[in-house]
Design a protein around this motif. Structure first.
Motif, mmCIF file in Angstrom:
data_model
loop_
_atom_site.group_PDB
_atom_site.id
_atom_site.type_symbol
_atom_site.label_atom_id
_atom_site.label_comp_id
_atom_site.label_asym_id
_atom_site.label_seq_id
_atom_site.Cartn_x
_atom_site.Cartn_y
_atom_site.Cartn_z
ATOM 1 N N ASP A 133 16.555 -3.989 5.272
ATOM 2 C CA ASP A 133 15.919 -2.964 6.106
ATOM 3 C C ASP A 133 15.208 -1.940 5.233
ATOM 4 N N ARG A 134 15.864 -1.505 4.177
ATOM 5 C CA ARG A 134 15.272 -0.489 3.298
ATOM 6 C C ARG A 134 14.020 -1.011 2.612
ATOM 7 N N LEU A 135 14.009 -2.288 2.269
ATOM 8 C CA LEU A 135 12.813 -2.846 1.611
ATOM 9 C C LEU A 135 11.580 -2.695 2.489
ATOM 10 N N ASP A 136 11.764 -2.759 3.805
ATOM 11 C CA ASP A 136 10.614 -2.684 4.707
ATOM 12 C C ASP A 136 10.063 -1.264 4.830
ATOM 13 N N ALA A 137 10.758 -0.294 4.243
ATOM 14 C CA ALA A 137 10.230 1.076 4.227
ATOM 15 C C ALA A 137 9.404 1.307 2.966
ATOM 16 N N LEU A 138 9.291 0.281 2.112
ATOM 17 C CA LEU A 138 8.572 0.410 0.838
ATOM 18 C C LEU A 138 7.332 -0.478 0.817
#
Ligand code: ADP
Ligand code: NI
Length: 208
Positions: A133-138
């Motif tokens: 999930d966090r990767l998709d904020a980058l």
């Protein structure tokens, strides 16, 4: 070693059903939480699982990726019971309270830790969903999502020291790689952050 891999609760095909379910929930979202976000989170999780060595219940990871935002507070209506949509999915698919608790336990960690903390005691499945999930904020997508979200809240685009979207890069997004659990996600994150910094350098050049 996963504590869930012997349960056999999460049969093959359940994640596909979870994705169809999530599609209905996210149908109205045009930016941060649309179905394309869910699909990318699933893809990120598959990548992490293909590289990392630890044993996990893969179908459980996929189900949690698909459902991780269905009860997001931004989508919640006043008076909705906690995890209303996850509970509905479980009921519709014959999953009992034990299965629902496992799913909610993982999704809950994702939303809680996204506030900026890290808890190494969480299960491997939760670590993967969280990192995915966090990767998709980058990266390029992360930039697009941030401006879409900032715009929807009437935020200014630029301006350090203000409540702008660029400020969100520094306040939250650049801290995410340091909060990730898996080396695989950290490697992808480093590339994506480097691209975001190039983007900010260009903004600086064009706006000064
Ligand atoms: P998720 O639920 O997918 O973990 P969030 O709900 O925290 O993510 O945020 C969704 C998207 O909106 C992310 O890409 C995030 O960077 C962006 N976002 C959240 N808060 C802000 C903000 N204050 N300014 C700009 N973008 C934001
Ligand atoms: Ni998400």
């Amino acid at each position: 070693m996963s504590k869930f891999d012997k349960t056999d609760i999460f049969s093959d095909g359940l994640a596909e059903k979870a994705l169809v379910f999530a599609e209905h929930i996210h149908a109205q979202d045009s930016g941060g939480h649309d179905l394309s976000h869910i699909r990318r989170v699933l893809k990120n999780a598959e990548h992490i699982m293909s590289v990392e060595k630890f044993t996990v219940d893969k179908e459980l990871v996929r189900v949690c990726c698909a459902l991780h935002d269905v009860d997001d507070r931004k989508l919640k209506k006043v008076g909705d019971p906690p995890y209303k949509n996850v509970m509905t999915f479980c009921a519709e698919n014959g999953l009992d309270g034990v299965a629902a608790d496992i799913i909610i336990g993982i999704i809950d960690k994702v939303s809680f830790t996204s506030n900026g903390s890290r808890d190494d005691s969480i299960c491997a499945e939760a670590k993967i969903v969280q990192d995915a999930d966090r990767l998709d904020a980058l990266g390029a997508v992360g930039i697009a999502r941030a401006f879409a979200y900032g715009g929807s809240k009437g935020r200014r685009m630029f301006g350090r020291g203000s409540d702008s979207t660029v400020e969100h890069f520094y306040n939250k997004l650049f801290l995410l790689p340091g909060l990730m659990y898996t080396e695989t996600a950290k490697t992808v994150a480093a590339d994506r952050v480097a691209f975001m910094k190039e983007f900010l350098a260009m903004i600086e050049k064009e706006t000064t």
